[in-house]
Design a protein around this motif. Structure first.
Motif, PDB file in Angstrom:
ATOM      1  N   TYR A   2       0.825  -1.210   0.000  1.00 27.43           N
ATOM      2  CA  TYR A   2       0.000   0.000   0.000  1.00 27.43           C
ATOM      3  C   TYR A   2       0.861   1.262   0.000  1.00 27.43           C
ATOM      4  O   TYR A   2       0.652   2.157  -0.822  1.00 27.43           O
ATOM      5  N   ALA A   3       1.842   1.336   0.895  1.00 26.67           N
ATOM      6  CA  ALA A   3       2.681   2.531   0.994  1.00 26.67           C
ATOM      7  C   ALA A   3       3.473   2.745  -0.295  1.00 26.67           C
ATOM      8  O   ALA A   3       3.599   3.870  -0.774  1.00 26.67           O
ATOM      9  N   ALA A   6       0.945   3.877  -3.036  1.00 29.82           N
ATOM     10  CA  ALA A   6       0.440   5.213  -2.724  1.00 29.82           C
ATOM     11  C   ALA A   6       1.518   6.272  -2.888  1.00 29.82           C
ATOM     12  O   ALA A   6       1.217   7.451  -3.093  1.00 29.82           O
ATOM     13  N   SER A   7       2.778   5.847  -2.827  1.00 29.65           N
ATOM     14  CA  SER A   7       3.902   6.774  -2.999  1.00 29.65           C
ATOM     15  C   SER A   7       4.324   6.900  -4.455  1.00 29.65           C
ATOM     16  O   SER A   7       5.335   7.536  -4.765  1.00 29.65           O
ATOM     17  N   GLY A   8       3.575   6.281  -5.354  1.00 26.30           N
ATOM     18  CA  GLY A   8       3.844   6.418  -6.780  1.00 26.30           C
ATOM     19  C   GLY A   8       4.774   5.377  -7.358  1.00 26.30           C
ATOM     20  O   GLY A   8       5.360   5.590  -8.422  1.00 26.30           O
ATOM     21  N   PHE A   9       4.889   4.246  -6.678  1.00 28.24           N
ATOM     22  CA  PHE A   9       5.757   3.176  -7.164  1.00 28.24           C
ATOM     23  C   PHE A   9       4.939   1.913  -7.392  1.00 28.24           C
ATOM     24  O   PHE A   9       4.858   1.046  -6.516  1.00 28.24           O
ATOM     25  N   LEU A  57       5.109   1.822   9.029  1.00 26.53           N
ATOM     26  CA  LEU A  57       5.842   1.005   8.070  1.00 26.53           C
ATOM     27  C   LEU A  57       6.438  -0.227   8.740  1.00 26.53           C
ATOM     28  O   LEU A  57       6.484  -1.309   8.154  1.00 26.53           O
ATOM     29  N   ILE A  58       6.886  -0.067   9.985  1.00 28.83           N
ATOM     30  CA  ILE A  58       7.511  -1.170  10.698  1.00 28.83           C
ATOM     31  C   ILE A  58       6.478  -2.170  11.215  1.00 28.83           C
ATOM     32  O   ILE A  58       6.639  -3.382  11.047  1.00 28.83           O
ATOM     33  N   THR A  59       5.414  -1.671  11.835  1.00 28.88           N
ATOM     34  CA  THR A  59       4.481  -2.566  12.525  1.00 28.88           C
ATOM     35  C   THR A  59       3.152  -2.775  11.826  1.00 28.88           C
ATOM     36  O   THR A  59       2.464  -3.762  12.072  1.00 28.88           O
ATOM     37  N   GLY A  60       2.753  -1.801  11.004  1.00 35.05           N
ATOM     38  CA  GLY A  60       1.436  -1.862  10.385  1.00 35.05           C
ATOM     39  C   GLY A  60       0.329  -1.421  11.325  1.00 35.05           C
ATOM     40  O   GLY A  60      -0.841  -1.518  10.993  1.00 35.05           O
ATOM     41  N   ASN A  61       0.703  -0.912  12.491  1.00 33.34           N
ATOM     42  CA  ASN A  61      -0.266  -0.491  13.493  1.00 33.34           C
ATOM     43  C   ASN A  61      -0.265   1.026  13.654  1.00 33.34           C
ATOM     44  O   ASN A  61       0.733   1.678  13.385  1.00 33.34           O
ATOM     45  N   GLY A  62      -1.392   1.543  14.134  1.00 36.47           N
ATOM     46  CA  GLY A  62      -1.500   2.969  14.406  1.00 36.47           C
ATOM     47  C   GLY A  62      -1.773   3.763  13.145  1.00 36.47           C
ATOM     48  O   GLY A  62      -2.033   3.204  12.072  1.00 36.47           O
ATOM     49  N   GLU A  68       2.060  15.765   8.313  1.00 34.17           N
ATOM     50  CA  GLU A  68       2.131  16.407   6.997  1.00 34.17           C
ATOM     51  C   GLU A  68       1.654  15.486   5.884  1.00 34.17           C
ATOM     52  O   GLU A  68       1.365  15.921   4.789  1.00 34.17           O
ATOM     53  N   GLY A  69       1.607  14.194   6.169  1.00 31.49           N
ATOM     54  CA  GLY A  69       1.313  13.207   5.120  1.00 31.49           C
ATOM     55  C   GLY A  69      -0.135  13.204   4.683  1.00 31.49           C
ATOM     56  O   GLY A  69      -1.044  13.398   5.458  1.00 31.49           O
ATOM     57  N   SER A  70      -0.291  12.999   3.408  1.00 30.39           N
ATOM     58  CA  SER A  70      -1.641  12.874   2.851  1.00 30.39           C
ATOM     59  C   SER A  70      -1.618  11.914   1.678  1.00 30.39           C
ATOM     60  O   SER A  70      -2.313  12.096   0.709  1.00 30.39           O
ATOM     61  N   ALA A  71      -0.728  10.925   1.786  1.00 29.87           N
ATOM     62  CA  ALA A  71      -0.534   9.994   0.681  1.00 29.87           C
ATOM     63  C   ALA A  71      -1.792   9.251   0.321  1.00 29.87           C
ATOM     64  O   ALA A  71      -2.692   9.071   1.022  1.00 29.87           O
TER      65      ALA A  71
END
Length: 71
Positions: A2-3, A6-9, A57-62, A68-71
């Motif tokens: 997902y990340a 969503a980051s364009g890759f 990214l590490i845990t998948g939690n929270g 600032e992020g709005s990916a």
């Protein structure tokens, strides 16, 4: 996955190269074959996946995103 997407890759190889890791390492992280994420790798991915919290990214939690992020 997902990340990365969503980051364009949409493909693993460009994201891995940008992070300075091998595509194989990123595939293994995304598939769950790699059970732990080294701090340096997490920092590299967080720099590539802008707007995502390193903890997520590490845990998948929270929360996924930084303030600032709005990916």
């Amino acid at each position: 996955i997902y990340a990365r997407e969503a980051s364009g890759f949409p493909k693993v190889k460009p994201a891995a190269e940008r992070a300075g890791i091998t595509p194989s390492a990123l595939y293994q992280l995304e598939s769950g074959k790699t059970k732990s994420l080294a701090a340096e790798t997490a920092q590299r991915l967080a720099a590539v996946y802008e707007g995502f919290r390193i903890e997520w990214l590490i845990t998948g939690n929270g929360p996924k995103y930084t303030a600032e992020g709005s990916a």
